[in-house]
Scaffold this motif. Structure first.
Motif, PDB file in Angstrom:
ATOM      1  N   VAL A   1       0.827  -1.220   0.000  1.00 50.21           N
ATOM      2  CA  VAL A   1       0.000   0.000   0.000  1.00 50.21           C
ATOM      3  C   VAL A   1       0.856   1.262   0.000  1.00 50.21           C
ATOM      4  N   GLY A   2       2.113   1.144   0.444  1.00 55.57           N
ATOM      5  CA  GLY A   2       3.028   2.279   0.403  1.00 55.57           C
ATOM      6  C   GLY A   2       2.736   3.332   1.450  1.00 55.57           C
ATOM      7  N   PRO A   3       3.623   4.327   1.559  1.00 53.42           N
ATOM      8  CA  PRO A   3       3.412   5.411   2.533  1.00 53.42           C
ATOM      9  C   PRO A   3       2.076   6.111   2.293  1.00 53.42           C
ATOM     10  N   GLY A   4       1.330   6.312   3.357  1.00 53.19           N
ATOM     11  CA  GLY A   4       0.013   6.931   3.246  1.00 53.19           C
ATOM     12  C   GLY A   4      -1.101   5.931   3.016  1.00 53.19           C
ATOM     13  N   GLY A   5      -0.737   4.684   2.700  1.00 48.93           N
ATOM     14  CA  GLY A   5      -1.758   3.652   2.538  1.00 48.93           C
ATOM     15  C   GLY A   5      -2.283   3.193   3.880  1.00 48.93           C
ATOM     16  N   ARG A   6      -3.416   2.529   3.853  1.00 49.17           N
ATOM     17  CA  ARG A   6      -4.077   2.108   5.086  1.00 49.17           C
ATOM     18  C   ARG A   6      -4.018   0.594   5.246  1.00 49.17           C
ATOM     19  N   LEU A   7      -3.840   0.152   6.498  1.00 48.69           N
ATOM     20  CA  LEU A   7      -3.866  -1.261   6.851  1.00 48.69           C
ATOM     21  C   LEU A   7      -4.768  -1.456   8.059  1.00 48.69           C
ATOM     22  N   ALA A   8      -5.473  -2.590   8.088  1.00 54.16           N
ATOM     23  CA  ALA A   8      -6.293  -2.941   9.250  1.00 54.16           C
ATOM     24  C   ALA A   8      -6.206  -4.431   9.503  1.00 54.16           C
ATOM     25  N   LEU A   9      -6.078  -4.793  10.773  1.00 52.85           N
ATOM     26  CA  LEU A   9      -6.039  -6.192  11.204  1.00 52.85           C
ATOM     27  C   LEU A   9      -7.120  -6.416  12.248  1.00 52.85           C
ATOM     28  N   LEU A  10      -7.791  -7.541  12.145  1.00 48.20           N
ATOM     29  CA  LEU A  10      -8.751  -7.956  13.166  1.00 48.20           C
ATOM     30  C   LEU A  10      -8.479  -9.401  13.516  1.00 48.20           C
ATOM     31  N   ASN A  11      -8.409  -9.682  14.815  1.00 49.68           N
ATOM     32  CA  ASN A  11      -8.180 -11.051  15.261  1.00 49.68           C
ATOM     33  C   ASN A  11      -8.881 -11.321  16.579  1.00 49.68           C
ATOM     34  N   LEU A  12      -9.118 -12.586  16.831  1.00 51.57           N
ATOM     35  CA  LEU A  12      -9.693 -13.036  18.085  1.00 51.57           C
ATOM     36  C   LEU A  12      -8.590 -13.558  19.001  1.00 51.57           C
ATOM     37  N   GLU A  13      -8.798 -13.394  20.275  1.00 54.50           N
ATOM     38  CA  GLU A  13      -7.914 -13.957  21.281  1.00 54.50           C
ATOM     39  C   GLU A  13      -8.667 -14.032  22.598  1.00 54.50           C
ATOM     40  N   ARG A  14      -8.063 -14.661  23.595  1.00 52.14           N
ATOM     41  CA  ARG A  14      -8.736 -14.739  24.886  1.00 52.14           C
ATOM     42  C   ARG A  14      -8.933 -13.347  25.466  1.00 52.14           C
ATOM     43  N   SER A  15     -10.026 -13.185  26.169  1.00 53.76           N
ATOM     44  CA  SER A  15     -10.354 -11.869  26.712  1.00 53.76           C
ATOM     45  C   SER A  15      -9.635 -11.623  28.035  1.00 53.76           C
ATOM     46  N   PRO A  16      -9.109 -10.405  28.213  1.00 48.48           N
ATOM     47  CA  PRO A  16      -8.522 -10.054  29.511  1.00 48.48           C
ATOM     48  C   PRO A  16      -9.564  -9.581  30.521  1.00 48.48           C
ATOM     49  N   ALA A  17     -10.815  -9.441  30.091  1.00 44.83           N
ATOM     50  CA  ALA A  17     -11.863  -8.914  30.961  1.00 44.83           C
ATOM     51  C   ALA A  17     -12.312  -9.959  31.977  1.00 44.83           C
ATOM     52  N   ARG A  18     -12.443  -9.555  33.235  1.00 48.52           N
ATOM     53  CA  ARG A  18     -12.845 -10.495  34.274  1.00 48.52           C
ATOM     54  C   ARG A  18     -14.213 -11.090  33.990  1.00 48.52           C
ATOM     55  N   VAL A  19     -15.127 -10.288  33.465  1.00 52.99           N
ATOM     56  CA  VAL A  19     -16.474 -10.783  33.215  1.00 52.99           C
ATOM     57  C   VAL A  19     -16.492 -11.881  32.145  1.00 52.99           C
ATOM     58  N   ALA A  20     -15.496 -11.880  31.260  1.00 58.58           N
ATOM     59  CA  ALA A  20     -15.451 -12.867  30.175  1.00 58.58           C
ATOM     60  C   ALA A  20     -14.609 -14.088  30.512  1.00 58.58           C
ATOM     61  N   ALA A  21     -13.985 -14.117  31.672  1.00 55.67           N
ATOM     62  CA  ALA A  21     -13.074 -15.212  32.020  1.00 55.67           C
ATOM     63  C   ALA A  21     -13.705 -16.596  31.888  1.00 55.67           C
ATOM     64  N   PRO A  22     -14.981 -16.798  32.273  1.00 59.16           N
ATOM     65  CA  PRO A  22     -15.564 -18.143  32.130  1.00 59.16           C
ATOM     66  C   PRO A  22     -15.665 -18.619  30.678  1.00 59.16           C
ATOM     67  N   LEU A  23     -15.592 -17.692  29.717  1.00 60.70           N
ATOM     68  CA  LEU A  23     -15.699 -18.067  28.304  1.00 60.70           C
ATOM     69  C   LEU A  23     -14.355 -18.412  27.678  1.00 60.70           C
TER      70      LEU A  23
END
Length: 218
Positions: free
Chosen positions: A129-151
């Motif tokens: 994409v070169g300088p000024g181009g845009r990149l986006a990444l999306l990924n899943l991982e374990r949650s650091p949130a206490r409310v989500a710990a059981p999942l």
């Protein structure tokens, strides 16, 4: 069964999961964070069955171009049947060696955790994409949130079951996934001005998007 055969065999199931309402909302979030301009060319690495197509198309408009890249022939067949049209193409290829020469923006959703050298792939996409181009990444991982710990144990199991047999090793699947995700997102932050860094879905997804700096500043 190698990775390509695995994702081809389960292409229909993958497609149904990829188009669940919650997943579709996240894909729109990725497209907004990528923020391509109308008329831009966007490459979607690891495009699967084309789940990002509509959201990206809304951003680039009828004059823009969407190019989906995946190495699994089965998912590409579904993508081509669903999203065929002008200025849209789905290419079979290796995301780490982009089969296109130039683009204005690129995204990868749920992909970098599968790559042996995720940081190297991000560098290749930044050069694309070169300088000024845009990149986006999306990924899943374990949650650091206490409310989500059981999942988190369920997430660990889902990652293990969703890994191609050939990808399994002595390193637990979820740890391998998260190590690669951290490497890719960290690389994107280093070589761009990261304008979006977000955790959502109770902390289970990580989204990073930015504008690529000149390579001399990496």
């Amino acid at each position: 069964m190698n990775g390509q055969q695995f994702y081809t065999a389960f292409a229909r199931l993958y497609d149904r999961v990829a188009r669940l309402p919650g997943v579709s909302r996240v894909r729109r979030r990725v497209a907004r964070a990528l923020a391509p301009a109308p008329g831009d060319t966007v490459v979607d690495f690891g495009c699967g069955t084309g789940g990002n197509h509509d959201a990206v198309r809304e951003q680039v408009g009828p004059e823009g171009t969407y190019l989906g890249v995946d190495y699994a022939s089965g998912v590409l067949r579904i993508a081509r049947d669903r999203a065929a049209g002008p200025r849209t193409a789905f290419l079979r290829g290796d995301a780490t060696r982009p089969p296109v020469c130039r683009a204005d923006a690129a995204c990868a959703t749920f992909l970098v955790g599968m790559l042996a050298d995720p940081a190297g792939a991000v560098r290749a996409w930044a050069r694309l994409v070169g300088p000024g181009g845009r990149l986006a990444l999306l990924n899943l991982e374990r949650s650091p949130a206490r409310v989500a710990a059981p999942l988190n144990p369920l997430f660990r199991l889902a990652v293990r079951l969703g890994s191609p047999p050939g990808a399994r090793s002595d390193e637990p699947a979820v740890e391998r996934l998260e190590r690669r995700v951290r490497a890719a997102h960290g690389q994107l932050r280093r070589l761009s001005t990261a304008t979006v860094a977000d955790r959502g879905a109770l902390g289970f997804y990580r989204l990073t998007a930015g504008t690529v700096r000149p390579e001399s500043e990496w």
